[in-house]
Design a protein around this motif. Structure first.
Motif, mmCIF file in Angstrom:
data_model
loop_
_atom_site.group_PDB
_atom_site.id
_atom_site.type_symbol
_atom_site.label_atom_id
_atom_site.label_comp_id
_atom_site.label_asym_id
_atom_site.label_seq_id
_atom_site.Cartn_x
_atom_site.Cartn_y
_atom_site.Cartn_z
ATOM 1 N N ASP A 194 -8.705 1.857 34.845
ATOM 2 C CA ASP A 194 -8.722 2.394 36.196
ATOM 3 C C ASP A 194 -7.552 3.349 36.407
ATOM 4 O O ASP A 194 -7.207 3.679 37.529
ATOM 5 C CB ASP A 194 -8.636 1.244 37.209
ATOM 6 C CG ASP A 194 -9.960 0.533 37.370
ATOM 7 O OD1 ASP A 194 -10.987 1.188 37.218
ATOM 8 O OD2 ASP A 194 -9.948 -0.682 37.641
ATOM 9 N N VAL A 241 -7.259 6.514 35.191
ATOM 10 C CA VAL A 241 -7.637 7.917 35.212
ATOM 11 C C VAL A 241 -8.187 8.257 36.586
ATOM 12 O O VAL A 241 -9.193 7.700 37.007
ATOM 13 C CB VAL A 241 -8.692 8.225 34.133
ATOM 14 C CG1 VAL A 241 -9.069 9.692 34.181
ATOM 15 C CG2 VAL A 241 -8.155 7.847 32.759
ATOM 16 N N TRP A 260 -15.498 9.024 25.500
ATOM 17 C CA TRP A 260 -14.886 7.902 26.230
ATOM 18 C C TRP A 260 -15.064 6.582 25.490
ATOM 19 O O TRP A 260 -14.171 5.743 25.479
ATOM 20 C CB TRP A 260 -15.510 7.771 27.617
ATOM 21 C CG TRP A 260 -15.036 8.764 28.628
ATOM 22 C CD1 TRP A 260 -14.208 9.832 28.413
ATOM 23 C CD2 TRP A 260 -15.377 8.796 30.016
ATOM 24 N NE1 TRP A 260 -14.016 10.527 29.575
ATOM 25 C CE2 TRP A 260 -14.713 9.924 30.583
ATOM 26 C CE3 TRP A 260 -16.169 8.004 30.833
ATOM 27 C CZ2 TRP A 260 -14.825 10.260 31.931
ATOM 28 C CZ3 TRP A 260 -16.287 8.337 32.186
ATOM 29 C CH2 TRP A 260 -15.618 9.448 32.729
ATOM 30 N N PHE A 302 -10.605 5.393 37.772
ATOM 31 C CA PHE A 302 -11.705 5.594 36.836
ATOM 32 C C PHE A 302 -13.003 4.966 37.328
ATOM 33 O O PHE A 302 -14.069 5.592 37.291
ATOM 34 C CB PHE A 302 -11.291 4.995 35.492
ATOM 35 C CG PHE A 302 -12.166 5.383 34.339
ATOM 36 C CD1 PHE A 302 -12.598 6.683 34.171
ATOM 37 C CD2 PHE A 302 -12.546 4.436 33.403
ATOM 38 C CE1 PHE A 302 -13.398 7.051 33.091
ATOM 39 C CE2 PHE A 302 -13.341 4.784 32.327
ATOM 40 C CZ PHE A 302 -13.762 6.086 32.171
#
Length: 274
Positions: A3, A5, A26, A187
């Protein structure tokens, strides 16, 4: 999945390329250049492409299994090698999410307390045990499927490849538009709540069409995949609903949690159905 990004403005490329390429960048160790913009459009495209990444994982597992079979390895060793290859390919990302969410669900505290446990970088007994048992289940399932190889090599390899491909469908339910992220930034906020029901239906229908085409030629593997697909979708919906209720929102760890468990369920169901 992290979380850490946050949203980044930028231009988007064609969805058909940006989604799969960003998902691979990713979710794997492949040195692929993904999107430069990080927003909910990116998140929706990536999550919609996760089943494609699952197919890549499936091909990797099948190739490792085929190599083990060709070298005369035992079913146990084949299972260990295939699972290890998949985990290394994904940097153990989904296993990390499984451990964090399992610890948080096992806290039996309030949603605030559960989120506090979820944010703790240290793994607890429940998380460690969940990770170990799920990996053992995957190893055993692939090993069991590998025993079919002497007489039915194509079926065995297809079943091993199908497990990760089917299991990755689970993340679509976590990111369904009825779900909400824990935080409005970070994110997870780029992914959770971005997937409409129609997109899930399209993916399930696509798998169903392939299985219908395969049914006359390989009824055993087709029926096994049907059962695995049904079990995966039901499990993903239940897991995502339970996490959403317990945490009052979902994050990236919940995505990894569901992906890992659904992959395990798909492989186990395939092993039991063949």
């Amino acid at each position: 999945m992290s979380d850490k990004v946050d949203f980044v403005e930028g231009a988007h490329g064609p969805a058909i390329l940006e989604g799969p390429l960003t998902a691979l960048s990713w979710l794997t160790i492949l040195p692929i250049r993904g999107a430069t913009a990080f927003d909910r459009i990116t998140g929706a495209r990536v999550i919609s492409s996760v089943p494609v990444v699952g197919m890549v994982y499936g091909v990797l597992a099948a190739l490792v299994a085929w190599l083990g079979i060709a070298l005369g390895a035992s079913p146990l060793l084949i299972g260990v090698l295939a699972v290890t290859a998949m985990e290394l390919f994904g940097r153990f990302m989904h296993l990390d999410g499984l451990g964090d969410v399992a610890d948080a669900l096992g806290s039996y505290g309030s949603p605030a307390k559960a989120r506090e446990v979820l944010a703790d970088p240290h793994i607890g007994l429940i998380g460690a045990a969940s990770g170990l048992l799920s990996l053992l289940a995957q190893v055993a399932a692939i090993g069991s499927i590998a025993t079919l190889a002497p007489d039915h090599l194509p079926v065995a390899l297809l079943a091993i490849a199908a497990g990760p491909a089917i299991g990755r469908l689970g993340v679509l339910f976590v990111c369904h538009q009825s779900r909400a992220p824990m935080k409005p930034t970070g994110f997870a906020a780029q992914m959770i709540g971005t997937i409409p029901t129609s997109r899930i239906v399209v993916w399930i229908a696509s798998y169903a069409v392939v299985l219908l085409i395969a049914l006359p030629f390989a009824p055993g593997i087709a029926l096994a995949c049907w059962i695995a697909l049904a079990c995966t979708c039901i499990s993903a919906w239940l897991f995502s609903r339970h996490c959403d209720r317990r945490f009052e929102g979902l994050n990236g760890d919940c995505c990894g949690f569901v992906i890992h468990l659904c992959t395990t369920i798909a492989l186990v169901v395939l092993a039991l159905s063949l």
